[in-house]
Design an enzyme around this catalytic site. Structure first.
Site, PDB file in Angstrom:
ATOM      1  N   SER A 139      51.265  34.357  57.007  1.00  0.00           N
ATOM      2  CA  SER A 139      52.438  34.193  56.143  1.00  0.00           C
ATOM      3  C   SER A 139      52.252  35.074  54.924  1.00  0.00           C
ATOM      4  O   SER A 139      51.117  35.417  54.560  1.00  0.00           O
ATOM      5  CB  SER A 139      52.570  32.732  55.697  1.00  0.00           C
ATOM      6  N   TYR A 152      49.136  24.999  50.849  1.00  0.00           N
ATOM      7  CA  TYR A 152      49.708  25.791  51.941  1.00  0.00           C
ATOM      8  C   TYR A 152      49.248  27.240  51.828  1.00  0.00           C
ATOM      9  O   TYR A 152      48.816  27.848  52.823  1.00  0.00           O
ATOM     10  CB  TYR A 152      51.239  25.729  51.928  1.00  0.00           C
TER      11      TYR A 152
END
Length: 252
Positions: A139, A152
């Site tokens: 990501s 995260y």
């Protein structure tokens, strides 16, 4: 000549499902895995006619279930050419001081440990054959840290580091290791992050055109179908409206 086999985690929706369809269109046989068996079974109807599909239903967080499921593959499905570690989630968007321990555990267990559990079971065969391709879906959160992204972002930074380590350690065996780091993609990602709050999830994508799961899947399909001597090692893919994790061009 036998078709190549691709093993995809998190194939019940989003990038995983789109990757199964994209690679089936290139002639791959598909091993689709995930927790929602009904969705895995329905995937057959969305693949090109004649595609060979094997489904495995397990949670990547459960190491014993991962080992058992992969170990149960019939002999003709054991020579896995491509592994796509796609399963992953964001849970919550809270400042670290008020973050949920349950959310933290879920992100580290799925995004990091789950990737390791699956890779461990499949890498051995690739090492023995001295061939294979591993694609880890990271990501932009693995390249930057943004407000309230804390754990995260940490999990996706870990994916980036693990991918680089894999590339080094597997280099003697001719195994390609690819990282794909998407920016804003409209999938079930935000719906999961916001605990099923559809209204809040929808606002994330308002005022711009995000990537689709198919956009990312096309990139994955291109990367894995390059000649064996070519590896697209580290790919960041963003929508045009996104310049960084926090800089977006919105129309409202």
């Amino acid at each position: 000549m036998e078709n190549k086999i691709v093993f995809i985690t998190g194939a019940t929706s989003g990038i995983g499902k789109a990757s199964a369809i994209a690679l089936a269109n290139l002639g791959y046989d598909i091993i689709a895995t995930g927790r929602r068996k009904d969705r895995l079974e329905n995937l057959k109807d969305e693949l090109p006619s004649g595609t060979k599909l094997q489904i495995l239903c397990f949670d990547v967080r459960d190491q014993k279930a991962v080992k058992s499921a992969i170990g149960s593959l019939p002999e003709q499905w054991q020579k896995i050419d491509v592994l796509i570690n796609n399963a992953g989630n964001a849970h919550g968007l809270d400042p670290i001081q008020s973050g949920s321990l349950e959310d933290w555990d879920a992100m580290m267990d799925i995004n990091v440990k789950g990737l390791l559990y699956v890779s461990k079971e499949i890498m051995t065969g690739m090492v023995n054959r001295q061939a294979g391709t591993i694609v880890n879906i990271g990501s932009i959160a693995g390249k930057e840290v943004y407000p309230n992204g804390n754990v995260y972002c940490a999990s996706k930074h870990a994916v980036d580091a693990i991918t680089k380590g894999m590339r080094i350690d597997l280099n003697p065996y001719g195994i390609r290791v690819i990282a794909v780091h998407p920016g804003m993609v409209e999938t079930e990602f935000s719906l999961v992050r916001f605990k099923g709050d559809a209204a809040r999830s929808k606002t994330v994508y308002q005022g711009l055109q995000p990537l689709t799961a198919e956009d990312v899947a096309d990139t994955i399909a291109f990367a894995v179908s390059r000649p064996p001597h070519v590896v697209l090692a580290d790919i960041v893919i963003l929508p045009t409206a996104q310049a960084s994790a926090t800089i977006l061009k919105k129309t409202n």
